[in-house]
Design a protein around this motif. Structure first.
Motif, mmCIF file in Angstrom:
data_model
loop_
_atom_site.group_PDB
_atom_site.id
_atom_site.type_symbol
_atom_site.label_atom_id
_atom_site.label_comp_id
_atom_site.label_asym_id
_atom_site.label_seq_id
_atom_site.Cartn_x
_atom_site.Cartn_y
_atom_site.Cartn_z
ATOM 1 N N ARG A 164 32.704 3.167 -8.466
ATOM 2 C CA ARG A 164 34.154 3.336 -8.595
ATOM 3 C C ARG A 164 34.952 2.302 -7.813
ATOM 4 N NH1 ARG A 164 36.129 7.913 -11.094
ATOM 5 N NH2 ARG A 164 34.550 9.445 -11.714
ATOM 6 N N ASP A 165 34.326 1.643 -6.838
ATOM 7 C CA ASP A 165 35.051 0.642 -6.056
ATOM 8 C C ASP A 165 34.044 -0.222 -5.316
ATOM 9 O OD1 ASP A 165 37.122 -0.792 -4.949
ATOM 10 O OD2 ASP A 165 37.752 0.766 -3.541
ATOM 11 N N VAL A 166 34.415 -1.473 -5.055
ATOM 12 C CA VAL A 166 33.596 -2.407 -4.277
ATOM 13 C C VAL A 166 34.518 -3.173 -3.343
ATOM 14 C CG1 VAL A 166 32.106 -4.450 -4.327
ATOM 15 C CG2 VAL A 166 31.846 -2.686 -6.091
ATOM 16 N N TRP A 167 34.130 -3.305 -2.091
ATOM 17 C CA TRP A 167 34.919 -4.079 -1.143
ATOM 18 C C TRP A 167 34.027 -4.608 -0.018
ATOM 19 C CZ3 TRP A 167 34.744 1.171 -1.282
ATOM 20 C CH2 TRP A 167 34.463 1.855 -0.088
ATOM 21 N N TYR A 168 34.581 -5.562 0.729
ATOM 22 C CA TYR A 168 33.870 -6.170 1.850
ATOM 23 C C TYR A 168 34.609 -5.843 3.145
ATOM 24 C CZ TYR A 168 31.291 -9.032 -1.530
ATOM 25 O OH TYR A 168 30.486 -9.453 -2.569
ATOM 26 N N PRO A 169 34.074 -4.968 3.985
ATOM 27 C CA PRO A 169 34.719 -4.704 5.284
ATOM 28 C C PRO A 169 34.640 -5.958 6.163
ATOM 29 C CG PRO A 169 33.121 -2.988 4.716
ATOM 30 C CD PRO A 169 32.882 -4.132 3.782
#
Length: 303
Positions: free
Chosen positions: A255-260
């Motif tokens: 549902r979502d992809v991100w890079y902390p």
């Protein structure tokens, strides 16, 4: 059925009763298959709800927030659907483990995206939750070109067996126990640095640091270990959830992809809080679509 309440230390009588219940379902599965066990589950859940006030107390905080318009009878019915859904997951788990070459059909929405993330070589943190038939669905990630690890509490003596405990042969993913040194963080970090996949539950705070975010209209505390782990090694986080969509069908969806990312420790807290907020939004989208398939049987808002 597995107890959804916390057992007290030394509750040997309750554990024996729980073991007897599981044995009855195992026998039903052998004699009458999956359909027979599903049929048995209906009166078992009904009697359980009629005889236990505790389960109503534990499910009410979530169900009243998810369905604020429900009447008293409507809330009882919603509780039945929630607990019955959980029971079906346990039955599915046993059915898979008791036979060779058994599997559910399904799909992974976003699988090509996941392959691209793996191809970056930085490792991937798959952040999931206690939703759907997540455990059996994750077994299908075995087809990924890199090893998959599950960072989890693993009790081999538990009455409710995982499907891979019941089935002989190799497990479809490697377990990194959170009871190990430093909660398994060292082993998980090494796996990500090798470009492998680590799955982590993001919806249950047991210990350690946390972030406070909004979920279903009220603040909750979520563990931030997954975001810290991903940020330290430069790996992406993919929020991925499982759902049971039919008797023998499932779906995994990213549902979502991100890079902390952050510059120094001063920015880390805000980066982790933003990551927690993204995960909470993704989880809320999922429970909006599958409201009876979230299995946190306690007051999530009063930790």
């Amino acid at each position: 059925m597995q107890s959804v309440g916390k057992k007290q230390p030394g509750s040997g009588g309750w554990q024996r009763l729980e073991a007897l219940g599981h044995s009855c379902f195992y026998l039903t599965l052998r004699l009458f298959g999956l359909a027979g066990a599903y049929l048995l589950l209906v009166p078992v859940v009904a009697v359980y709800l009629l005889g236990s006030r505790e389960i109503h107390r534990r499910t009410r905080p979530y169900l009243q927030r998810r369905f604020p318009e429900l009447s008293r009878w409507g809330l009882w019915l919603a509780t039945f659907k929630n607990v019955h859904s959980f029971g079906r997951v346990l039955v599915d788990r046993a059915w898979l483990g008791m036979g060779r070459n058994r599997a559910f059909a399904g799909e992974t929405a976003g699988y090509e995206q996941l392959l691209k993330l793996v191809a970056e070589g930085k490792g991937v943190v798959l952040l999931t939750a206690h939703v759907g038939n997540w455990q059996t669905a994750l077994a299908h990630l075995e087809r990924l070109p890199v090893p998959v690890h599950a960072l989890m509490h693993y009790d081999q003596q538990a009455v409710a067996k995982h499907f891979f405990d019941l089935r002989p042969g190799r497990r479809p993913f490697h377990i990194i126990s959170t009871d190990g040194p430093l909660g398994g963080v060292v082993e998980a970090t090494a796996a990500l640095q090798r470009g492998e996949v680590v799955t982590i539950m993001g919806d249950r705070l047991v210990k350690g640091s946390s972030v406070t975010v909004d979920f279903l209209g009220a603040p909750v505390r979520l563990p931030d270990a997954a975001y810290v782990l991903a940020g330290c090694v430069g790996a992406p986080v993919a929020a991925m959830f499982a759902a049971k969509t039919g008797r023998r069908r499932y779906q995994l969806r990213i549902r979502d992809v991100w890079y902390p990312r952050w510059q120094g420790r001063n920015q880390r807290a805000e980066a982790c809080r933003a990551s927690g907020a993204r995960f909470a939004r993704s989880l809320q989208e999922h429970v909006d679509e599958y409201p009876y398939q979230w299995y946190n049987f306690y007051d999530f808002w009063q930790q």
